[in-house]
Enzyme design. Structure first.
Site, PDB file in Angstrom:
ATOM      1  CE1 TYR A 127      -4.346  -2.001   4.618  1.00 30.50           C
ATOM      2  CE2 TYR A 127      -3.650   0.229   4.075  1.00 30.50           C
ATOM      3  CZ  TYR A 127      -4.041  -1.035   3.674  1.00 30.50           C
ATOM      4  OH  TYR A 127      -4.120  -1.331   2.341  1.00 30.50           O
ATOM      5  CB  SER A 130      -0.905   0.007   1.241  1.00 33.79           C
ATOM      6  OG  SER A 130      -1.519   1.266   1.429  1.00 33.79           O
TER       7      SER A 130
END
Length: 353
Positions: A171, A146
């Protein structure tokens, strides 16, 4: 014949052998579905894994799954990658040549209040995939990272060689951990592994938890949208919005190109972003225009401005030089074109007026 995007002859373009079985985790998810559907249409055999959790509308996941199930070359398992026995069993049964791990607990803000979900899916689940690739060797493992790994880096555009050891959300920390885990397994067991740092992916049949989708939902519910930029238009948030078809094209071109063990480990990481960040407010006004066009009437969101949320970053901006050098492609769909397609899909899918 010339491949205009790649700048080389079609004969030189490497294409994945259609006799190969591709295993895609998170197959009923946004990116997983679009990738699996393209591979199925092109005649590949795809094994899909998804636990169909309720993080967002399960009906949307079922719609995607129904489309994939219409292809006889698709096999589906409703299972969780955090269940090691299940993962091992699927690898033993199907012996995939290529694995694309897209299953993950997504969302920066959600990780603040639900950390357990991220450890289970993104750490334990990915460990299970790596173990399966170790015991049932594959030609290429591609996995989702990501843009969040870049944290609050000030230098732009973000390059794969940048320092990324200061994540600002759990995350992001799990995604950086995935890159480290993959590199270790590549080094120890020579598993060719490619990590993809996705930059704000959007498009039809997308994730309802993403801002553009949520804004649209709010509008039709007669509710205001909440914008986390303090109403500061001069120093607005910037995002490298990347249309789903560009993401899929990048993945498809990388599948037949496993990394070589030039530096001791056959492991690579690539950015996949639009290389053209837009102000959040520009994105919102473009979405309003796209919905206005689809509905044939003016759409204006009621807006409420709030401070930046914990874990959010002020800007994302991808350097795509490494991806372009590897596969001769860089994402190029404009937000105007991409949001038009999303708006038309949304109006048709939900039957709104």
């Amino acid at each position: 014949l010339k491949d205009k995007k790649a700048g080389k002859s079609m004969e030189e373009s490497k294409v994945l052998d259609k006799t190969k079985t591709i295993l895609i985790t998170g197959a009923a998810g946004f990116i997983g579905f679009h990738l699996a559907h393209r591979m199925l249409v092109e005649g590949y055999s795809v094994v899909g894994i998804d636990n169909l959790n309720a993080y967002y509308d399960v009906c949307l996941k079922q719609t995607r799954l129904t489309i994939m199930m219409s292809h006889e070359n698709f096999t589906f398992s409703q299972s969780d990658i955090a269940d090691k026995d299940s993962v091992m069993g699927l690898f033993a049964k199907h012996q995939p040549s290529v694995v694309v791990n897209l299953a993950a607990q997504a969302g920066v803000r959600y990780s603040i209040d639900h950390p357990d979900d991220y450890i289970q899916s993104n750490i334990i689940g990915f460990y299970n995939i790596l173990e399966a690739c170790r015991h049932y060797p594959v030609e290429h493992l591609v996995y989702a990272s990501s843009s969040s790994v870049y944290g609050s880096n000030k230098k732009v555009p973000f390059e794969e060689t940048d320092f990324v050891d200061h994540p600002v959300s759990l995350y992001a920390a799990t995604k950086k951990s995935n890159e480290l885990m993959a590199h270790t397994y590549s080094h120890l067991y020579k598993i060719p592994a490619t990590g993809l740092r996705f930059f704000t992916v959007y498009g039809p049949m997308g994730r309802p938890d993403m801002a553009y989708f949520g804004f649209t939902d709010k509008y039709f519910a007669g509710e205001p949208i909440h914008i986390f930029n303090n109403g500061d238009f001069e120093h607005d948030l910037y995002r490298d919005f990347t249309y789903i078809d560009d993401i899929v094209e990048g993945i498809v071109r990388l599948l037949p190109k496993p990394p070589k063990a030039d530096d001791g480990a056959p492991s690579k990481v690539y950015n996949i972003g639009n290389n053209s960040p837009e102000k959040l407010m520009t994105f919102i006004t473009t979405l309003e225009a796209a919905l206005s066009e689809a509905l044939k009437r003016e759409v204006v969101f009621e807006k409420v401005f709030e401070p930046l949320k914990p874990g959010d970053v002020p800007a994302t901006y991808a350097s795509t030089d490494r991806l372009q050098a590897a596969v001769g492609f860089k994402p190029q769909t404009s937000i105007k074109e991409g949001l038009r397609k999303f708006a038309r899909w949304y109006v048709d899918y939900y039957g709104v007026k």
